[in-house]
Scaffold this active site. Structure first.
Site, PDB file in Angstrom:
ATOM      1  N   ASN A 111       4.054   2.299   3.931  1.00 17.54           N
ATOM      2  CA  ASN A 111       3.731   3.526   4.258  1.00 17.54           C
ATOM      3  C   ASN A 111       4.809   4.642   4.799  1.00 17.54           C
ATOM      4  O   ASN A 111       5.750   4.407   4.436  1.00 17.54           O
ATOM      5  CB  ASN A 111       2.561   3.332   5.309  1.00 17.54           C
ATOM      6  CG  ASN A 111       1.367   4.513   5.322  1.00 17.54           C
ATOM      7  OD1 ASN A 111       1.530   5.528   5.251  1.00 17.54           O
ATOM      8  ND2 ASN A 111       0.189   4.003   5.309  1.00 17.54           N
ATOM      9  N   ARG A 112       4.276   5.515   5.500  1.00 13.90           N
ATOM     10  CA  ARG A 112       5.266   6.645   5.763  1.00 13.90           C
ATOM     11  C   ARG A 112       6.184   6.439   7.078  1.00 13.90           C
ATOM     12  O   ARG A 112       5.543   5.954   8.125  1.00 13.90           O
ATOM     13  CB  ARG A 112       4.490   8.120   5.681  1.00 13.90           C
ATOM     14  CG  ARG A 112       4.020   8.398   4.440  1.00 13.90           C
ATOM     15  CD  ARG A 112       3.164   9.488   4.428  1.00 13.90           C
ATOM     16  NE  ARG A 112       2.768   9.754   3.018  1.00 13.90           N
ATOM     17  CZ  ARG A 112       1.766   9.148   2.556  1.00 13.90           C
ATOM     18  NH1 ARG A 112       1.055   8.178   2.897  1.00 13.90           N
ATOM     19  NH2 ARG A 112       1.610   9.529   1.008  1.00 13.90           N
ATOM     20  N   HIS A 137       6.987   3.938   1.551  1.00 12.33           N
ATOM     21  CA  HIS A 137       7.103   2.563   0.855  1.00 12.33           C
ATOM     22  C   HIS A 137       8.413   2.212   0.360  1.00 12.33           C
ATOM     23  O   HIS A 137       8.503   1.609  -0.578  1.00 12.33           O
ATOM     24  CB  HIS A 137       6.141   2.814  -0.262  1.00 12.33           C
ATOM     25  CG  HIS A 137       4.665   2.696  -0.273  1.00 12.33           C
ATOM     26  ND1 HIS A 137       4.120   2.358   0.705  1.00 12.33           N
ATOM     27  CD2 HIS A 137       3.790   3.478  -0.944  1.00 12.33           C
ATOM     28  CE1 HIS A 137       2.772   2.770   0.716  1.00 12.33           C
ATOM     29  NE2 HIS A 137       2.576   3.349  -0.340  1.00 12.33           N
ATOM     30  N   HIS A 211       0.137  -3.432  -3.107  1.00 11.83           N
ATOM     31  CA  HIS A 211      -0.402  -2.173  -3.444  1.00 11.83           C
ATOM     32  C   HIS A 211      -1.140  -2.412  -4.691  1.00 11.83           C
ATOM     33  O   HIS A 211      -1.254  -1.273  -5.682  1.00 11.83           O
ATOM     34  CB  HIS A 211       0.860  -1.186  -3.630  1.00 11.83           C
ATOM     35  CG  HIS A 211       0.404   0.244  -3.425  1.00 11.83           C
ATOM     36  ND1 HIS A 211      -0.784   0.907  -3.985  1.00 11.83           N
ATOM     37  CD2 HIS A 211       0.848   1.084  -2.378  1.00 11.83           C
ATOM     38  CE1 HIS A 211      -0.889   2.240  -3.350  1.00 11.83           C
ATOM     39  NE2 HIS A 211       0.032   2.087  -2.544  1.00 11.83           N
ATOM     40  N   SER A 212      -1.875  -3.377  -4.728  1.00 10.97           N
ATOM     41  CA  SER A 212      -2.710  -3.463  -6.054  1.00 10.97           C
ATOM     42  C   SER A 212      -3.753  -2.496  -5.828  1.00 10.97           C
ATOM     43  O   SER A 212      -4.400  -2.173  -4.787  1.00 10.97           O
ATOM     44  CB  SER A 212      -3.385  -4.736  -6.247  1.00 10.97           C
ATOM     45  OG  SER A 212      -2.396  -5.927  -6.649  1.00 10.97           O
ATOM     46  N   ASP A 283      -7.104   8.311   2.583  1.00  9.13           N
ATOM     47  CA  ASP A 283      -5.686   7.992   2.463  1.00  9.13           C
ATOM     48  C   ASP A 283      -5.237   7.842   3.713  1.00  9.13           C
ATOM     49  O   ASP A 283      -4.386   8.402   4.190  1.00  9.13           O
ATOM     50  CB  ASP A 283      -4.807   9.102   1.770  1.00  9.13           C
ATOM     51  CG  ASP A 283      -3.301   8.405   1.148  1.00  9.13           C
ATOM     52  OD1 ASP A 283      -3.132   6.900   1.417  1.00  9.13           O
ATOM     53  OD2 ASP A 283      -2.712   8.898   0.566  1.00  9.13           O
ATOM     54  N   GLN A 321      -4.812   0.357   5.321  1.00  6.15           N
ATOM     55  CA  GLN A 321      -4.725   1.845   4.552  1.00  6.15           C
ATOM     56  C   GLN A 321      -5.693   1.755   3.499  1.00  6.15           C
ATOM     57  O   GLN A 321      -5.640   1.024   2.529  1.00  6.15           O
ATOM     58  CB  GLN A 321      -3.232   2.097   3.978  1.00  6.15           C
ATOM     59  CG  GLN A 321      -3.303   3.397   3.127  1.00  6.15           C
ATOM     60  CD  GLN A 321      -2.976   4.542   4.184  1.00  6.15           C
ATOM     61  OE1 GLN A 321      -2.564   4.388   5.318  1.00  6.15           O
ATOM     62  NE2 GLN A 321      -2.889   5.965   3.941  1.00  6.15           N
ATOM     63  N   GLU A 349      -4.409  -1.617   1.777  1.00  2.00           N
ATOM     64  CA  GLU A 349      -3.297  -2.148   1.907  1.00  2.00           C
ATOM     65  C   GLU A 349      -3.068  -2.491   3.502  1.00  2.00           C
ATOM     66  O   GLU A 349      -3.286  -1.641   4.248  1.00  2.00           O
ATOM     67  CB  GLU A 349      -2.188  -0.969   1.756  1.00  2.00           C
ATOM     68  CG  GLU A 349      -2.025  -0.252   0.367  1.00  2.00           C
ATOM     69  CD  GLU A 349      -1.736   1.191   0.230  1.00  2.00           C
ATOM     70  OE1 GLU A 349      -0.520   1.499   0.765  1.00  2.00           O
ATOM     71  OE2 GLU A 349      -2.569   1.944  -0.080  1.00  2.00           O
TER      72      GLU A 349
HETATM   73  C1  GLA Z   1      -0.205   4.851  -0.607  1.00  2.00           C
HETATM   74  C2  GLA Z   1       0.038   5.970   0.120  1.00  2.00           C
HETATM   75  C3  GLA Z   1      -0.611   7.363  -1.102  1.00  2.00           C
HETATM   76  C4  GLA Z   1      -0.025   7.225  -2.130  1.00  2.00           C
HETATM   77  C5  GLA Z   1      -0.003   6.123  -2.767  1.00  2.00           C
HETATM   78  C6  GLA Z   1       0.640   5.810  -4.112  1.00  2.00           C
HETATM   79  O1  GLA Z   1      -1.380   4.325  -0.637  1.00  2.00           O
HETATM   80  O2  GLA Z   1      -0.810   6.411   1.286  1.00  2.00           O
HETATM   81  O3  GLA Z   1      -0.496   8.347  -0.433  1.00  2.00           O
HETATM   82  O4  GLA Z   1       1.502   7.542  -1.948  1.00  2.00           O
HETATM   83  O5  GLA Z   1       0.525   5.156  -2.003  1.00  2.00           O
HETATM   84  O6  GLA Z   1       0.345   6.822  -4.888  1.00  2.00           O
END
Ligand code: GLA
Length: 391
Positions: A111-112, A137, A211-212, A283, A321, A349
């Site tokens: 994540n961010r 990520h 991240h599947s 998201d 997520q 996730e």
């Molecule tokens: C995560 C992020 C999304 C996107 C996906 C990949 O789930 O939260 O915003 O970047 O990865 O596309």
């Protein structure tokens, strides 16, 4: 669709061998060569067969799960994981620049992180920004793009793969050397168990996930909007326009984020809602717990009424997520050539909350040199006779 292998190295002695004609469904793991990366690294693929029918293929590049076949209500196996059938499809620039992270291990930080910056013990660190102004990520060369070492294993009733990787001191701007182990186990009851472990030489943030993307309809089912989703969370962390949490725990009640009972994913995805608008769908991080814990808890359940498949997600992580495949736009094609359009798959996730290094009130993601990071997530697949999909 299963990828076919040529040279196959049998690593397993079938438990119930001896009956020549009977289909062999005992746990096994087979290794073969999958390809060579553009930088010349050889990549292996492992085909795993679980005790109760489920099958998985995973490769050493990114620890990526290429396919996951699970039975439907009639016992028919279908691939419920989005992905490709060649290494080149994952390593080419067109894929990496719009990276959807299909099936990959994510790290060092899933994540961010706001503007790719954080401080530890008074020192400020700067990471690559690869998602607008933010770090996402693990940055430009995250764990989804490294070739992992892999050791298959075979136990009485389960098989698996142990992936290891050392992220060098300072890699991507993160402090310390990080030694990571990710273990995939196909356990009885059609469960995929994912264990994460890490140690560091310096205090550093760590948030590992997988991240599947799933579509329980299997094969080339086009959309997950009819899947019924239940998330065991009373709150989520709303975000700003760049998808960084604003620091609030917002109740889901009376909002399109209320998945406390089974609800079609598509039912409110077009709702007039600022949070839905920012993300172009879901998201968002759902709050399973506000504190760390060692015990597995039910995080989410997803049911596809068409196939009868139910997927459960249990985790030790405090966050989840839920990403509804908003950015898929048909430019990537499936193993059989069908375009992956918007909402072709969903990701759940398990994780610590986004931007935790900059959010003092979120559970901490800092790993110290004398500690071991441990986390477990279990994806379970079944076909219940009936499911109460109502509230
Ligand atoms: C995560 C992020 C999304 C996107 C996906 C990949 O789930 O939260 O915003 O970047 O990865 O596309």
């Amino acid at each position: 669709m299963r990828i076919r292998f040529l040279a196959v190295l049998m690593l397993a002695i079938p438990l119930l061998g001896g009956c020549a004609e009977a289909p062999d469904t005992s746990p096994s793991v087979e290794q073969s060569h999958f390809g060579v990366t553009p930088s010349g690294d050889s990549v292996a693929v492992f085909a795993l067969q679980g005790a109760d029918g489920m099958q998985m293929e995973a490769m050493t590049y990114g620890g990526i799960i290429l396919s996951l076949e699970v039975p439907d209500g009639e016992g028919a196996l279908e691939d419920v994981a989005l992905g490709f059938d060649s290494l080149a499809a994952y390593t080419r620039d067109a894929y990496r620049s719009a990276n959807p992270y299909f099936g990959a291990v994510i790290g060092r930080y899933g994540n961010r992180i706001d503007e790719g910056r954080f401080s530890v013990n008074g020192d400020t660190y700067t990471l690559a920004t690869n998602n607008g102004p933010n770090h996402l990520h693990g940055g430009r060369e995250g764990f989804d793009q490294v070739v992992w070492n892999a050791e298959p294993f075979h136990r009485a009733d389960s098989v698996g793969l142990t992936l290891t990787h050392t992220s060098p001191d300072g890699h991507g701007g993160y402090p310390g050397r990080l030694d990571v182990t990710v273990t995939y186990t196909l356990a009885p009851g059609n469960e995929l168990v994912i264990d994460y472990e890490a140690t560091t030489t310096e205090t550093t943030p760590v948030n590992l996930t997988q991240h599947s993307y799933f579509n329980l309809g299997g094969g080339d089912s086009e959309s997950i909007l009819d899947h019924r989703l239940k998330i065991h969370a009373e709150a989520y962390t709303p975000v700003d326009s760049t998808l960084i949490p604003i620091g609030e725990y917002r109740p889901v009640q009376d909002t399109p984020f209320d998945f406390t009972s089974f609800t079609p994913i598509g039912e409110r995805i077009g709702a007039e809602n600022r949070q839905i608008g920012i993300a172009g769908g879901y998201d968002h991080n759902f709050v399973l717990a506000r504190e760390d814990s060692d015990s597995l808890r039910m995080a989410a359940e997803v049911y596809d009424p068409e196939s009868g498949r139910l997927m459960t997600v249990r985790t030790t992580e405090p966050g989840l997520q839920f990403y509804s495949g908003n950015f898929l736009d048909g430019s990537f094609t499936s193993k059989s050539g069908a375009p992956y359009r918007q909402h072709a798959g969903f990701a759940l996730e398990t994780q610590h909350f986004p931007d935790s290094p900059n959010q003092a009130d979120f559970p901490s993601t800092l790993l110290r040199p004398n500690e071991t990071y441990r986390s477990r997530t279990v994806y379970g697949f079944s076909t219940p006779d009936s499911l109460n999909t109502g509230p």
